[in-house]
Design an enzyme around this catalytic site. Sequence first.
Site, PDB file in Angstrom:
ATOM      1  N   SER A  39      -0.351 -10.364   3.834  1.00 20.88           N
ATOM      2  CA  SER A  39      -0.186  -9.472   4.986  1.00 20.88           C
ATOM      3  C   SER A  39      -1.295  -9.574   6.032  1.00 20.88           C
ATOM      4  O   SER A  39      -1.084  -9.226   7.176  1.00 20.88           O
ATOM      5  CB  SER A  39      -0.043  -8.022   4.537  1.00 20.88           C
ATOM      6  OG  SER A  39      -1.262  -7.540   4.029  1.00 20.88           O
ATOM      7  N   LYS A  82      -5.528  -3.449   5.540  1.00 23.35           N
ATOM      8  CA  LYS A  82      -4.833  -3.513   6.836  1.00 23.35           C
ATOM      9  C   LYS A  82      -5.825  -3.259   7.963  1.00 23.35           C
ATOM     10  O   LYS A  82      -6.955  -2.849   7.752  1.00 23.35           O
ATOM     11  CB  LYS A  82      -3.727  -2.453   6.918  1.00 23.35           C
ATOM     12  CG  LYS A  82      -2.736  -2.454   5.792  1.00 23.35           C
ATOM     13  CD  LYS A  82      -1.824  -3.645   5.806  1.00 23.35           C
ATOM     14  CE  LYS A  82      -0.834  -3.550   4.650  1.00 23.35           C
ATOM     15  NZ  LYS A  82      -0.144  -4.789   4.409  1.00 23.35           N
TER      16      LYS A  82
END
EC number: 3.4.21.-
Length: 153
Positions: A39, A82
């Site tokens: 990700s 993230k």
Amino acid sequence: MLKLNKFLAKVTRGFVQCACVTYCVYEYVGDIVVCTGPSMEPTLYTDDVLLMERISVRLERFDKGDIVISKCPTNPKQNICKRIVGLPGDKIRNGSNVTTVPYGHVWLEGDNSSNSTDSRTYGPVPQGLLRGRAVCKILPLREITLFTTKCIT
């Protein structure tokens, strides 16, 4: 026998002090994190090792562009890595929808938008789930990187 007891007491005291300091550093200062998953590619890859600090999260001193480690909002046993894209009050365009990030939340997205489950899926993330901010990548050695805040517009 008395000397042995004194020695054991000294060793035990030293061990307990070391354990207390280690716990406090881990819980309040920082930790080392190993990344898994695609990700955050191309910024971070699986098996990259990060140095994470917890102080800025405790003081709520983070900004757009910071890479953070958070508990996953949908699976609290899992940590996610993230980038902060939105802070409280920011308006985020998510497809055809516009979301205002509520007070006490952040909007997190992976750098690999085509392969990241993030706020675009589960919405704003409570700041209480943030564990720390990535300071630098320390492994692999040939790719040591100090992270700086990048403003996202």
